[in-house]
Write a protein that holds these residues in place. Structure first.
Motif, PDB file in Angstrom:
ATOM      1  N   SER A 247       0.833  -1.214   0.000  1.00 44.12           N
ATOM      2  CA  SER A 247       0.000   0.000   0.000  1.00 44.12           C
ATOM      3  C   SER A 247       0.863   1.257   0.000  1.00 44.12           C
ATOM      4  CB  SER A 247      -0.914   0.008   1.224  1.00 44.12           C
ATOM      5  OG  SER A 247      -1.782  -1.099   1.214  1.00 44.12           O
ATOM      6  N   THR A 248       1.967   1.216   0.738  1.00 46.65           N
ATOM      7  CA  THR A 248       2.885   2.372   0.757  1.00 46.65           C
ATOM      8  C   THR A 248       3.468   2.603  -0.629  1.00 46.65           C
ATOM      9  OG1 THR A 248       3.458   1.963   3.071  1.00 46.65           O
ATOM     10  CG2 THR A 248       4.981   3.307   1.794  1.00 46.65           C
ATOM     11  N   THR A 249       3.875   1.523  -1.291  1.00 49.58           N
ATOM     12  CA  THR A 249       4.425   1.631  -2.652  1.00 49.58           C
ATOM     13  C   THR A 249       3.395   2.223  -3.602  1.00 49.58           C
ATOM     14  OG1 THR A 249       5.839  -0.290  -2.257  1.00 49.58           O
ATOM     15  CG2 THR A 249       5.458   0.331  -4.541  1.00 49.58           C
ATOM     16  N   SER A 250       2.178   1.710  -3.541  1.00 49.58           N
ATOM     17  CA  SER A 250       1.110   2.212  -4.425  1.00 49.58           C
ATOM     18  C   SER A 250       0.833   3.682  -4.147  1.00 49.58           C
ATOM     19  CB  SER A 250      -0.172   1.401  -4.218  1.00 49.58           C
ATOM     20  OG  SER A 250       0.036   0.046  -4.526  1.00 49.58           O
ATOM     21  N   GLY A 251       0.841   4.060  -2.863  1.00 45.92           N
ATOM     22  CA  GLY A 251       0.573   5.450  -2.501  1.00 45.92           C
ATOM     23  C   GLY A 251       1.627   6.400  -3.027  1.00 45.92           C
ATOM     24  N   ILE A 252       2.902   6.013  -2.915  1.00 46.36           N
ATOM     25  CA  ILE A 252       3.995   6.868  -3.410  1.00 46.36           C
ATOM     26  C   ILE A 252       3.909   7.007  -4.924  1.00 46.36           C
ATOM     27  CG2 ILE A 252       6.502   7.043  -3.675  1.00 46.36           C
ATOM     28  CD1 ILE A 252       6.733   5.674  -0.937  1.00 46.36           C
ATOM     29  N   ASN A 253       3.673   5.892  -5.616  1.00 47.37           N
ATOM     30  CA  ASN A 253       3.539   5.946  -7.081  1.00 47.37           C
ATOM     31  C   ASN A 253       2.319   6.764  -7.484  1.00 47.37           C
ATOM     32  OD1 ASN A 253       5.807   4.340  -7.362  1.00 47.37           O
ATOM     33  ND2 ASN A 253       4.652   2.440  -7.587  1.00 47.37           N
ATOM     34  N   ASN A 254       1.233   6.603  -6.739  1.00 47.12           N
ATOM     35  CA  ASN A 254       0.007   7.350  -7.030  1.00 47.12           C
ATOM     36  C   ASN A 254       0.224   8.846  -6.833  1.00 47.12           C
ATOM     37  OD1 ASN A 254      -2.667   7.856  -7.653  1.00 47.12           O
ATOM     38  ND2 ASN A 254      -3.402   7.393  -5.606  1.00 47.12           N
ATOM     39  N   LEU A 255       0.961   9.205  -5.779  1.00 47.18           N
ATOM     40  CA  LEU A 255       1.264  10.612  -5.523  1.00 47.18           C
ATOM     41  C   LEU A 255       2.083  11.198  -6.658  1.00 47.18           C
ATOM     42  CD1 LEU A 255       1.278  13.067  -3.616  1.00 47.18           C
ATOM     43  CD2 LEU A 255       3.308  12.090  -2.532  1.00 47.18           C
ATOM     44  N   SER A 256       3.119  10.469  -7.092  1.00 46.81           N
ATOM     45  CA  SER A 256       3.967  10.941  -8.194  1.00 46.81           C
ATOM     46  C   SER A 256       3.146  11.121  -9.467  1.00 46.81           C
ATOM     47  CB  SER A 256       5.099   9.934  -8.447  1.00 46.81           C
ATOM     48  OG  SER A 256       5.930   9.800  -7.322  1.00 46.81           O
TER      49      SER A 256
ATOM     50  N   GLN B 190      -4.126  15.437  -0.435  1.00 48.72           N
ATOM     51  CA  GLN B 190      -4.345  15.259   0.996  1.00 48.72           C
ATOM     52  C   GLN B 190      -4.864  13.859   1.311  1.00 48.72           C
ATOM     53  OE1 GLN B 190      -6.136  18.298   3.930  1.00 48.72           O
ATOM     54  NE2 GLN B 190      -7.874  17.066   3.321  1.00 48.72           N
ATOM     55  N   ASN B 191      -5.775  13.356   0.480  1.00 49.37           N
ATOM     56  CA  ASN B 191      -6.299  12.009   0.694  1.00 49.37           C
ATOM     57  C   ASN B 191      -5.210  10.957   0.527  1.00 49.37           C
ATOM     58  OD1 ASN B 191      -8.929  12.821   1.244  1.00 49.37           O
ATOM     59  ND2 ASN B 191      -9.545  12.781  -0.903  1.00 49.37           N
ATOM     60  N   ILE B 192      -4.333  11.171  -0.461  1.00 50.39           N
ATOM     61  CA  ILE B 192      -3.259  10.206  -0.693  1.00 50.39           C
ATOM     62  C   ILE B 192      -2.274  10.224   0.468  1.00 50.39           C
ATOM     63  CG2 ILE B 192      -1.279   9.638  -2.157  1.00 50.39           C
ATOM     64  CD1 ILE B 192      -2.869  10.762  -4.531  1.00 50.39           C
ATOM     65  N   VAL B 193      -1.826  11.444   0.845  1.00 50.62           N
ATOM     66  CA  VAL B 193      -0.759  11.571   1.842  1.00 50.62           C
ATOM     67  C   VAL B 193      -1.300  11.388   3.259  1.00 50.62           C
ATOM     68  CG1 VAL B 193       0.967  13.127   2.820  1.00 50.62           C
ATOM     69  CG2 VAL B 193       0.615  13.057   0.346  1.00 50.62           C
ATOM     70  N   CYS B 194      -2.379  12.097   3.563  1.00 51.53           N
ATOM     71  CA  CYS B 194      -2.832  12.182   4.950  1.00 51.53           C
ATOM     72  C   CYS B 194      -3.754  11.050   5.381  1.00 51.53           C
ATOM     73  CB  CYS B 194      -3.544  13.517   5.179  1.00 51.53           C
ATOM     74  SG  CYS B 194      -2.494  14.952   4.864  1.00 51.53           S
ATOM     75  N   ILE B 195      -4.258  10.295   4.434  1.00 51.39           N
ATOM     76  CA  ILE B 195      -5.126   9.177   4.804  1.00 51.39           C
ATOM     77  C   ILE B 195      -4.512   7.856   4.345  1.00 51.39           C
ATOM     78  CG2 ILE B 195      -7.414   8.145   4.542  1.00 51.39           C
ATOM     79  CD1 ILE B 195      -8.545  10.947   4.177  1.00 51.39           C
ATOM     80  N   ASP B 196      -4.362   7.718   3.021  1.00 47.29           N
ATOM     81  CA  ASP B 196      -3.880   6.438   2.491  1.00 47.29           C
ATOM     82  C   ASP B 196      -2.466   6.106   2.972  1.00 47.29           C
ATOM     83  OD1 ASP B 196      -6.267   6.380   1.174  1.00 47.29           O
ATOM     84  OD2 ASP B 196      -5.473   7.055  -0.749  1.00 47.29           O
ATOM     85  N   GLU B 197      -1.547   7.085   2.831  1.00 48.47           N
ATOM     86  CA  GLU B 197      -0.152   6.799   3.195  1.00 48.47           C
ATOM     87  C   GLU B 197       0.026   6.645   4.702  1.00 48.47           C
ATOM     88  OE1 GLU B 197       3.072   6.320   1.287  1.00 48.47           O
ATOM     89  OE2 GLU B 197       1.238   5.524   0.439  1.00 48.47           O
ATOM     90  N   VAL B 198      -0.693   7.442   5.465  1.00 48.43           N
ATOM     91  CA  VAL B 198      -0.596   7.330   6.932  1.00 48.43           C
ATOM     92  C   VAL B 198      -1.023   5.935   7.380  1.00 48.43           C
ATOM     93  CG1 VAL B 198      -1.619   8.109   9.101  1.00 48.43           C
ATOM     94  CG2 VAL B 198      -0.799   9.781   7.446  1.00 48.43           C
ATOM     95  N   ASN B 199      -2.168   5.476   6.859  1.00 51.80           N
ATOM     96  CA  ASN B 199      -2.641   4.138   7.222  1.00 51.80           C
ATOM     97  C   ASN B 199      -1.713   3.049   6.704  1.00 51.80           C
ATOM     98  OD1 ASN B 199      -5.058   4.773   8.666  1.00 51.80           O
ATOM     99  ND2 ASN B 199      -6.066   5.284   6.744  1.00 51.80           N
ATOM    100  N   SER B 200      -1.185   3.226   5.486  1.00 50.73           N
ATOM    101  CA  SER B 200      -0.291   2.225   4.902  1.00 50.73           C
ATOM    102  C   SER B 200       1.011   2.126   5.685  1.00 50.73           C
ATOM    103  CB  SER B 200       0.006   2.570   3.435  1.00 50.73           C
ATOM    104  OG  SER B 200      -1.174   2.581   2.669  1.00 50.73           O
ATOM    105  N   LEU B 201       1.585   3.282   6.001  1.00 49.25           N
ATOM    106  CA  LEU B 201       2.839   3.281   6.757  1.00 49.25           C
ATOM    107  C   LEU B 201       2.666   2.665   8.134  1.00 49.25           C
ATOM    108  CD1 LEU B 201       4.321   6.762   5.796  1.00 49.25           C
ATOM    109  CD2 LEU B 201       5.439   4.560   5.442  1.00 49.25           C
TER     110      LEU B 201
END
Length: 551
Positions: free
Chosen positions: A164-173, A502-513
């Protein structure tokens, strides 16, 4: 009836799915807020950047100071030092593990089953009933298998968190890059449209084109650099992902091998797996240490630090967002970098409107002598070409009235001594007063006149066509502004993007990390425990040294 039932059933299914999505989303936000609150309360310290004094670092991004006043070295140190203890644990674990196995046979219990705990004593003699009791061996195996089961749980959770962290970083980019690319495409289309010949008559056009060109050039550089950064970030992220997956798999294999050794009584295999943990346990602590500070930074970015605490995610409660996107509290506001462009285009539209109105005002003031009943013997009176409303002022909002609802008068000429209108062959038209107007015709509008309803006077036709031409350019320019430029430069274009980030970083990535950070720490602790049971099992899992009776 059947069709209605199907539609009703589909509607219910849609509502259930939508409600479930909203519930999951709200649950994810709630979890993310809890995690961020937890990280917000963690104390951070500086040492090296504060002259060797251990000082507590203030809460918030850059300690709550404005970005331009941030002391980055102190902030970076405060974040990195969050992992200082676990990194020290990793180093100590590695060093101790190496020392332990080097001197395993000399001390630390010896390589063979012996009396004494640390310094090896006399070896057990199974023939006389010496060895490990079944009860102790059973408890050791049970504890080992319980910890292996725990390793399976955290292994699965860690894999999910890593993915999930990998997907979030790629999604953010991808999100940032796609937004930049789309914006550039729109600006380029606007610039190309403004290059049309019909816009060249306006003074501000060149200045607008210059600003657009500069924005596009800066954007292309930003896109190019952003693409490089995005690709590098993805490459590093993919390498990180693969390293963690390989490490997690090796850790799980080692844990599984120790579990199998406990079940099947394989002491040598248990010893080999325990030796591998000398590398794997520090690895897990390093994985934890690398990712642990990230959520601290994310917590700083995603919330504001105030007396009211964190109630909800909100764009402008965060001082970082407030500084970076200043002026965008309202969707109708203009993004700051486009404010000069907006001013220029507004001036251009005003200029185009004024030019059209000047032409109309000239037509309103243009008058010719009109003879009653086309009789040259009667006294002429001035007839305006355009019946302009006396109480109306020409502006962008009233142009349509002038163009489509104001009567224009077409007319012809003739020599005063000619019997028919249009005949100018019986006099010298260069002599003042030799000719007169005749056959006046009321045409419903300037637009109708420009399209052929004015049949006599070329001057009236030309005036109509000039006014309509200017109006068409103004309309085209206005449409370009309202349909392409306005949606691009207003905060309403930016705010959904901020929400998405904000949804990617503050929700998805926080939960994934969090799914990666906490399990890796638990994994490291469980592996440490398995290392102990594996070392003990390297002798106790040997059935030859288990006491067969109470003799």
């Amino acid at each position: 009836m059947i069709k209605i039932n199907k539609i009703f059933s589909l509607l219910i299914i849609f509502l259930i799915i939508n409600c479930n999505y909203q519930f999951v989303k709200a649950d994810a936000e709630s979890k993310a807020l809890d995690i961020i609150n937890r990280y917000r309360d963690i104390a951070r310290y500086t040492f090296f950047t504060t002259d060797g004094h251990l000082e507590r670092y203030p809460s918030g991004f850059c300690g709550g100071t404005p970005i331009e006043d941030c002391k980055w070295d102190e902030y970076v140190e405060a974040v990195i030092l969050l992992s200082a203890i676990t990194l020290i644990i990793a180093v100590i674990t590695l060093i101790f593990g190496i020392i332990f196995w080097i001197f395993r046979c000399l001390c630390f219990g010896g390589c063979k089953p012996t009396h004494n705990l640390l310094c090896p004593g006399a070896k057990y003699d199974p023939d006389i009933g010496e060895g490990y009791t079944k009860g102790k061996v059973f408890i050791l195996k049970l504890v080992t298998l319980i910890m292996v089961a725990g390793c399976v749980a955290v292994f699965i959770t860690s894999l999910k968190g890593n993915s999930s962290t990998t997907s979030g970083i790629n999604n953010l980019s991808d999100t940032v890059f796609n937004k930049t690319s789309y914006t550039l495409e729109q600006l380029t289309d606007i610039s190309n449209e403004l290059n049309q010949t019909k816009y060249q008559q306006f003074d501000q056009k060149q200045e607008i084109q210059s600003q657009l060109t500069q924005l596009i050039e800066d954007g292309v550089k930003l896109e190019s650099n952003g693409e490089d950064i995005s690709n590098n970030a993805k490459d590093i992220n993919n390498i990180r992902t693969k390293i963690i997956i390989v490490g997690l798999v090796f850790c799980m294999v080692a844990a599984g091998v120790i579990g199998v050794s406990a079940l099947l009584g394989l002491p040598k295999i248990s010893r080999a797996a325990s030796i591998s943990l000398v590398i794997l346990i520090p690895f897990m602590w390093i994985v934890f240490s690398v990712h642990y500070p990230i959520n601290s930074v994310v917590a700083d970015i995603c919330i504001s630090y105030g007396t009211t605490g964190v109630q909800q995610f909100s764009n402008f409660t965060n001082p970082i967002i407030d500084q970076v996107f200043e002026g965008c509290q309202n969707d109708s506001n203009t993004i700051s970098i486009f404010q000069d462009l907006e001013s220029l285009v507004n001036n251009l539209l005003k200029n185009a409107t004024d030019t059209s109105c000047n032409k109309i005002n000239d037509a309103c003031n243009l008058a010719f002598p009109r003879y009653p009943d086309d009789n040259p013997a009667l006294v002429p009176y001035p007839q305006n070409v355009l019946d302009c409303p006396p109480t109306l002022t020409c502006s962008n909002s009233t142009l349509g009235i002038y163009l489509f609802n104001t009567t224009i008068h077409d007319f012809n000429y003739k020599c005063k001594n000619a019997p028919t209108c249009g005949d100018v062959s019986t006099c010298d038209i260069t002599i003042p007063g030799a000719i007169m107007t005749c056959d006046w015709v009321d045409v419903s509008s300037i637009n109708s006149c420009s399209q052929g309803d004015c049949k006599y006077n070329e001057q009236v036709v030309d005036i109509s066509k000039q006014i309509i031409s200017l109006y068409d350019v103004l309309t085209s320019l206005t449409n370009l502004w309202t349909e392409k430029v306005i949606p691009l430069i207003k905060c309403s274009y930016l705010m959904p993007f901020i929400d998405e980030i904000q949804n990617i970083v503050c929700i998805d990535e926080v939960n994934s990390l969090d799914l990666l950070i906490a399990p890796t720490a638990i994994f490291a602790i469980l592996l440490t425990g398995l290392g102990v049971t594996g070392i003990l099992g390297s002798k106790r899992f040997n059935s030859h040294y288990v006491v067969k009776s109470n003799a």
